[in-house]
Design a protein around this motif. Structure first.
Motif, PDB file in Angstrom:
ATOM      1  N   UNK A   1    -105.701   7.665  45.395  1.00 26.31           N
ATOM      2  CA  UNK A   1    -104.494   7.053  45.940  1.00 26.31           C
ATOM      3  C   UNK A   1    -104.366   5.630  45.394  1.00 26.31           C
ATOM      4  N   UNK A   2    -104.731   4.622  46.203  1.00 27.34           N
ATOM      5  CA  UNK A   2    -104.667   3.253  45.725  1.00 27.34           C
ATOM      6  C   UNK A   2    -105.700   2.992  44.643  1.00 27.34           C
ATOM      7  N   UNK A   3    -105.410   2.015  43.757  1.00 25.95           N
ATOM      8  CA  UNK A   3    -106.319   1.725  42.645  1.00 25.95           C
ATOM      9  C   UNK A   3    -106.250   0.233  42.337  1.00 25.95           C
ATOM     10  N   UNK A   4    -107.387  -0.338  41.931  1.00 29.42           N
ATOM     11  CA  UNK A   4    -107.434  -1.743  41.553  1.00 29.42           C
ATOM     12  C   UNK A   4    -108.518  -1.934  40.509  1.00 29.42           C
TER      13      UNK A   4
ATOM     14  N   UNK B   1    -110.908   2.938  43.313  1.00 26.42           N
ATOM     15  CA  UNK B   1    -109.753   3.621  43.893  1.00 26.42           C
ATOM     16  C   UNK B   1    -110.140   4.247  45.224  1.00 26.42           C
ATOM     17  N   UNK B   2    -109.141   4.471  46.075  1.00 30.32           N
ATOM     18  CA  UNK B   2    -109.365   5.138  47.346  1.00 30.32           C
ATOM     19  C   UNK B   2    -109.094   6.620  47.198  1.00 30.32           C
ATOM     20  N   UNK B   3    -109.861   7.424  47.948  1.00 30.66           N
ATOM     21  CA  UNK B   3    -109.674   8.879  47.969  1.00 30.66           C
ATOM     22  C   UNK B   3    -110.155   9.370  49.330  1.00 30.66           C
ATOM     23  N   UNK B   4    -109.211   9.507  50.252  1.00 29.55           N
ATOM     24  CA  UNK B   4    -109.499   9.949  51.620  1.00 29.55           C
ATOM     25  C   UNK B   4    -110.495   9.011  52.289  1.00 29.55           C
ATOM     26  N   UNK B   5    -111.689   9.470  52.590  1.00 31.95           N
ATOM     27  CA  UNK B   5    -112.647   8.635  53.322  1.00 31.95           C
ATOM     28  C   UNK B   5    -113.539   7.812  52.390  1.00 31.95           C
ATOM     29  N   UNK B   6    -113.279   7.840  51.097  1.00 31.63           N
ATOM     30  CA  UNK B   6    -114.140   7.152  50.139  1.00 31.63           C
ATOM     31  C   UNK B   6    -113.383   6.076  49.367  1.00 31.63           C
ATOM     32  N   UNK B   7    -114.141   5.080  48.936  1.00 30.04           N
ATOM     33  CA  UNK B   7    -113.738   4.211  47.837  1.00 30.04           C
ATOM     34  C   UNK B   7    -114.682   4.530  46.691  1.00 30.04           C
ATOM     35  N   UNK B   8    -114.121   4.840  45.539  1.00 30.14           N
ATOM     36  CA  UNK B   8    -114.914   5.246  44.381  1.00 30.14           C
ATOM     37  C   UNK B   8    -114.760   4.226  43.267  1.00 30.14           C
ATOM     38  N   UNK B   9    -115.852   4.001  42.528  1.00 25.85           N
ATOM     39  CA  UNK B   9    -115.866   2.976  41.489  1.00 25.85           C
ATOM     40  C   UNK B   9    -116.324   3.597  40.175  1.00 25.85           C
ATOM     41  N   UNK B  10    -115.567   3.319  39.121  1.00 28.76           N
ATOM     42  CA  UNK B  10    -116.010   3.563  37.757  1.00 28.76           C
ATOM     43  C   UNK B  10    -116.449   2.222  37.171  1.00 28.76           C
ATOM     44  N   UNK B  11    -117.709   2.134  36.762  1.00 35.43           N
ATOM     45  CA  UNK B  11    -118.214   0.914  36.160  1.00 35.43           C
ATOM     46  C   UNK B  11    -118.010   0.967  34.651  1.00 35.43           C
ATOM     47  N   UNK B  12    -117.509  -0.138  34.115  1.00 31.58           N
ATOM     48  CA  UNK B  12    -117.193  -0.242  32.696  1.00 31.58           C
ATOM     49  C   UNK B  12    -118.390  -0.838  31.961  1.00 31.58           C
ATOM     50  N   UNK B  13    -118.939  -0.078  31.039  1.00 32.04           N
ATOM     51  CA  UNK B  13    -120.052  -0.540  30.215  1.00 32.04           C
ATOM     52  C   UNK B  13    -119.607  -0.603  28.759  1.00 32.04           C
ATOM     53  N   UNK B  14    -119.210  -1.819  28.337  1.00 33.31           N
ATOM     54  CA  UNK B  14    -118.772  -2.038  26.948  1.00 33.31           C
ATOM     55  C   UNK B  14    -117.644  -1.096  26.538  1.00 33.31           C
TER      56      UNK B  14
END
Length: 217
Positions: A77-80, A94-107
């Protein structure tokens, strides 16, 4: 969003031109950040119905979809964007129901998702900020909750008392700590207000102010 695309307005000498890029089904939000570390802003969309994120790269001022992230599970849903791990690269949350999920950027490579409980359902919009003034980015989500980053890089949810609905952050009282403004509209009524963060952290009840109902319609 019904067209399953995003439009980006580019400014050239004061004249704006739209570039439309196809993404996944039902895009709910877009975050802008330099994902590939080439010095210009790219975009990442949260594609709710496809349960995907689409990376839209900026190549010399032309935007094109270059990658699809398929985390599966709940619908985004929401993303930042923000540098959550302090390595100089912009990460995506980003938000997804009961979670906040993170993609970490490595180079320039996005790794994840890493899922953290938001402490409630339907978190919706979110924003990144150093909410507790400890030098790293935290995440504040709708519904009156914050995820504070700990020393190990994880996120722990806390409740913001009296806060509901969508939120906005600013230091309204000038004490160096971020306060929370909120607006809420639902079947159980409307509310609009500000919760002032105490200089030592936390939101004491006497510093949470709800505006009169006639001002919150």
């Amino acid at each position: 969003r019904d067209a399953n695309s995003i439009s980006i307005l580019t400014n050239s000498g004061g004249a704006f031109a739209a570039q439309t890029v196809a993404v996944g089904a039902d895009p709910r939000g877009v975050a802008f950040a330099d994902i590939d570390n080439d010095g210009d802003l790219d975009a990442v969309s949260s594609d709710h119905d496809d349960r995907t994120l689409t990376v839209v790269s900026n190549v010399g001022g032309t935007f094109m979809a270059t990658a699809t992230l398929s985390p599966g599970g709940n619908r985004p849903d929401g993303i930042t964007a923000g540098d959550f791990d302090n390595d100089g690269d912009m990460d995506i949350a980003y938000t997804a129901d009961i979670f906040v999920s993170v993609y970490f950027n490595n180079a320039g490579t996005l790794a994840g998702p890493f899922n953290f409980s938001s402490g409630g359902q339907n978190s919706g919009p979110l924003m990144a900020a150093d909410f507790d003034c400890d030098g790293d980015l935290d995440i504040v989500v709708g519904g009156g909750r914050a995820l504070l980053q700990d020393a190990d890089g994880g996120f722990e949810p806390v409740v913001l008392p009296g806060v509901a609905g969508e939120v906005e952050l600013a230091d309204w009282d000038g004490d160096g700590r971020l306060d929370v403004g909120w607006s809420y509209s639902g079947f159980d009524g409307d509310s609009l207000g500000i919760a002032f963060q105490h200089p030592d952290g936390g939101f004491p009840p006497e510093d949470v102010f709800e505006l009169a109902p006639e001002l919150s319609a």
